[in-house]
Design a protein around this motif. Structure first.
Motif, PDB file in Angstrom:
ATOM      1  N   GLN A   2       0.857  -1.177   0.000  1.00  0.00           N
ATOM      2  CA  GLN A   2       0.000   0.000   0.000  1.00  0.00           C
ATOM      3  C   GLN A   2       0.897   1.232   0.000  1.00  0.00           C
ATOM      4  OE1 GLN A   2      -2.525   0.321   3.391  1.00  0.00           O
ATOM      5  NE2 GLN A   2      -3.895   1.754   2.396  1.00  0.00           N
ATOM      6  N   ARG A   3       0.639   2.118  -0.945  1.00  0.00           N
ATOM      7  CA  ARG A   3       1.478   3.313  -1.009  1.00  0.00           C
ATOM      8  C   ARG A   3       0.937   4.377  -0.061  1.00  0.00           C
ATOM      9  NH1 ARG A   3      -0.560   7.444  -4.429  1.00  0.00           N
ATOM     10  NH2 ARG A   3      -2.419   6.747  -5.503  1.00  0.00           N
ATOM     11  N   ALA A   4       1.831   5.155   0.459  1.00  0.00           N
ATOM     12  CA  ALA A   4       1.445   6.230   1.376  1.00  0.00           C
ATOM     13  C   ALA A   4       0.769   7.348   0.581  1.00  0.00           C
ATOM     14  CB  ALA A   4       2.667   6.765   2.096  1.00  0.00           C
ATOM     15  N   ILE A   5      -0.259   7.915   1.144  1.00  0.00           N
ATOM     16  CA  ILE A   5      -1.000   8.997   0.508  1.00  0.00           C
ATOM     17  C   ILE A   5      -0.779  10.252   1.335  1.00  0.00           C
ATOM     18  CG2 ILE A   5      -3.296   9.815  -0.134  1.00  0.00           C
ATOM     19  CD1 ILE A   5      -4.135   6.851  -0.176  1.00  0.00           C
ATOM     20  N   SER A   6      -0.438  11.335   0.671  1.00  0.00           N
ATOM     21  CA  SER A   6      -0.229  12.585   1.397  1.00  0.00           C
ATOM     22  C   SER A   6      -1.567  13.118   1.897  1.00  0.00           C
ATOM     23  CB  SER A   6       0.442  13.624   0.497  1.00  0.00           C
ATOM     24  OG  SER A   6      -0.471  14.095  -0.474  1.00  0.00           O
ATOM     25  N   VAL A   7      -1.507  13.925   2.924  1.00  0.00           N
ATOM     26  CA  VAL A   7      -2.714  14.545   3.469  1.00  0.00           C
ATOM     27  C   VAL A   7      -3.386  15.406   2.396  1.00  0.00           C
ATOM     28  CG1 VAL A   7      -3.593  16.184   5.184  1.00  0.00           C
ATOM     29  CG2 VAL A   7      -1.890  14.481   5.835  1.00  0.00           C
ATOM     30  N   ALA A   8      -2.588  16.107   1.604  1.00  0.00           N
ATOM     31  CA  ALA A   8      -3.147  16.956   0.549  1.00  0.00           C
ATOM     32  C   ALA A   8      -3.898  16.128  -0.486  1.00  0.00           C
ATOM     33  CB  ALA A   8      -2.039  17.756  -0.120  1.00  0.00           C
ATOM     34  N   ASP A   9      -3.344  14.983  -0.880  1.00  0.00           N
ATOM     35  CA  ASP A   9      -4.017  14.118  -1.855  1.00  0.00           C
ATOM     36  C   ASP A   9      -5.290  13.516  -1.265  1.00  0.00           C
ATOM     37  OD1 ASP A   9      -2.099  14.608  -3.768  1.00  0.00           O
ATOM     38  OD2 ASP A   9      -1.009  12.732  -3.436  1.00  0.00           O
ATOM     39  N   GLU A  10      -5.226  13.119  -0.002  1.00  0.00           N
ATOM     40  CA  GLU A  10      -6.402  12.546   0.640  1.00  0.00           C
ATOM     41  C   GLU A  10      -7.504  13.605   0.776  1.00  0.00           C
ATOM     42  OE1 GLU A  10      -7.690   9.803   4.440  1.00  0.00           O
ATOM     43  OE2 GLU A  10      -5.783  10.865   4.537  1.00  0.00           O
ATOM     44  N   LEU A  11      -7.134  14.818   1.164  1.00  0.00           N
ATOM     45  CA  LEU A  11      -8.105  15.899   1.282  1.00  0.00           C
ATOM     46  C   LEU A  11      -8.741  16.206  -0.076  1.00  0.00           C
ATOM     47  CD1 LEU A  11      -9.524  18.073   2.921  1.00  0.00           C
ATOM     48  CD2 LEU A  11      -7.530  19.531   2.574  1.00  0.00           C
ATOM     49  N   GLN A  12      -7.939  16.225  -1.111  1.00  0.00           N
ATOM     50  CA  GLN A  12      -8.466  16.457  -2.461  1.00  0.00           C
ATOM     51  C   GLN A  12      -9.484  15.390  -2.839  1.00  0.00           C
ATOM     52  OE1 GLN A  12      -7.948  19.085  -4.453  1.00  0.00           O
ATOM     53  NE2 GLN A  12      -9.385  18.221  -5.909  1.00  0.00           N
ATOM     54  N   PHE A  26     -17.239  12.124  -8.870  1.00  0.00           N
ATOM     55  CA  PHE A  26     -16.178  11.844  -9.838  1.00  0.00           C
ATOM     56  C   PHE A  26     -15.320  10.646  -9.463  1.00  0.00           C
ATOM     57  CE2 PHE A  26     -17.062  16.440  -9.729  1.00  0.00           C
ATOM     58  CZ  PHE A  26     -17.674  16.553 -10.966  1.00  0.00           C
ATOM     59  N   ASP A  27     -15.787   9.852  -8.507  1.00  0.00           N
ATOM     60  CA  ASP A  27     -15.048   8.661  -8.040  1.00  0.00           C
ATOM     61  C   ASP A  27     -13.638   9.003  -7.563  1.00  0.00           C
ATOM     62  OD1 ASP A  27     -17.305   7.205  -8.683  1.00  0.00           O
ATOM     63  OD2 ASP A  27     -16.511   6.511 -10.610  1.00  0.00           O
ATOM     64  N   ASP A  28     -13.485  10.166  -6.949  1.00  0.00           N
ATOM     65  CA  ASP A  28     -12.175  10.576  -6.440  1.00  0.00           C
ATOM     66  C   ASP A  28     -11.669   9.639  -5.349  1.00  0.00           C
ATOM     67  OD1 ASP A  28     -12.014  12.810  -8.129  1.00  0.00           O
ATOM     68  OD2 ASP A  28     -13.127  14.041  -6.709  1.00  0.00           O
ATOM     69  N   GLY A  66      -7.884   4.450  -3.395  1.00  0.00           N
ATOM     70  CA  GLY A  66      -8.064   3.064  -2.992  1.00  0.00           C
ATOM     71  C   GLY A  66      -9.274   2.751  -2.145  1.00  0.00           C
ATOM     72  N   LEU A  67     -10.222   3.681  -2.041  1.00  0.00           N
ATOM     73  CA  LEU A  67     -11.433   3.423  -1.263  1.00  0.00           C
ATOM     74  C   LEU A  67     -12.561   2.997  -2.200  1.00  0.00           C
ATOM     75  CD1 LEU A  67     -11.355   6.408   1.223  1.00  0.00           C
ATOM     76  CD2 LEU A  67     -10.728   4.045   1.649  1.00  0.00           C
ATOM     77  N   PRO A  68     -13.434   2.115  -1.730  1.00  0.00           N
ATOM     78  CA  PRO A  68     -14.528   1.669  -2.589  1.00  0.00           C
ATOM     79  C   PRO A  68     -15.486   2.811  -2.914  1.00  0.00           C
ATOM     80  CG  PRO A  68     -14.817   0.855  -0.350  1.00  0.00           C
ATOM     81  CD  PRO A  68     -13.476   1.508  -0.406  1.00  0.00           C
ATOM     82  N   VAL A  69     -16.024   2.767  -4.112  1.00  0.00           N
ATOM     83  CA  VAL A  69     -16.964   3.787  -4.559  1.00  0.00           C
ATOM     84  C   VAL A  69     -18.332   3.515  -3.946  1.00  0.00           C
ATOM     85  CG1 VAL A  69     -18.121   4.723  -6.593  1.00  0.00           C
ATOM     86  CG2 VAL A  69     -15.705   4.102  -6.713  1.00  0.00           C
ATOM     87  N   SER A  70     -18.985   4.574  -3.489  1.00  0.00           N
ATOM     88  CA  SER A  70     -20.329   4.472  -2.939  1.00  0.00           C
ATOM     89  C   SER A  70     -21.237   5.367  -3.764  1.00  0.00           C
ATOM     90  CB  SER A  70     -20.341   4.923  -1.475  1.00  0.00           C
ATOM     91  OG  SER A  70     -21.654   4.946  -0.979  1.00  0.00           O
ATOM     92  N   ARG A  71     -22.314   4.828  -4.275  1.00  0.00           N
ATOM     93  CA  ARG A  71     -23.252   5.611  -5.083  1.00  0.00           C
ATOM     94  C   ARG A  71     -24.338   6.254  -4.235  1.00  0.00           C
ATOM     95  NH1 ARG A  71     -20.089   6.572  -8.754  1.00  0.00           N
ATOM     96  NH2 ARG A  71     -19.412   4.851 -10.043  1.00  0.00           N
TER      97      ARG A  71
END
Length: 87
Positions: free
Chosen positions: A11-21, A34-36, A41-46
Motif C-alpha cells: 500500500q502506497r502512502a498517501i499525502s494529506v493533501a491528496d487525501e483531502l483532495q 467523480f469517483d475521487d 483506494g477506497l470503494p466507490v459508494s453511489r
C-alpha cells in the motif's frame, strides 16, 4: 519446477493533501460524483455519504474548512458537526 510466489502489493502512502483532495467533493455535497475516493483506494459508494466519511472528516475537516468558501454548503459540517481541532 517450483511454484511462483505471489507478491502482495504494498500500500502506497498517501499525502494529506491528496487525501483531502479526494474527499473534498464528498465533504461539500455528500456524494463522490467523480469517483475521487477510488483514486486513493477506497470503494466507490453511489449513495449519500461514505462509510469512512465521519472518520475522514474528523481528521481532515479542519483543513477542508480553512480552504472552503463559507458561502458554499458543506454536507459534512451539517452532517457531522465541527471536525476535530475546531471545538
Amino acid at each position: 519446477m517450483m511454484p511462483v510466489k505471489r507478491r502482495i502489493a504494498k500500500q502506497r502512502a498517501i499525502s494529506v493533501a491528496d487525501e483531502l483532495q479526494a474527499w473534498s467533493v464528498l465533504f461539500g455535497s455528500g456524494f463522490d460524483f467523480f469517483d475521487d475516493l477510488d483514486d486513493i483506494g477506497l470503494p466507490v459508494s453511489r449513495r449519500e455519504g461514505h462509510p469512512m466519511a465521519k472518520e475522514a472528516w474528523r481528521r481532515l475537516g479542519a483543513e477542508y474548512l480553512r480552504r472552503h468558501d463559507a458561502a458554499e454548503p458543506c454536507w459534512a459540517l451539517d452532517r457531522f458537526g465541527s471536525p476535530g481541532g475546531l471545538e
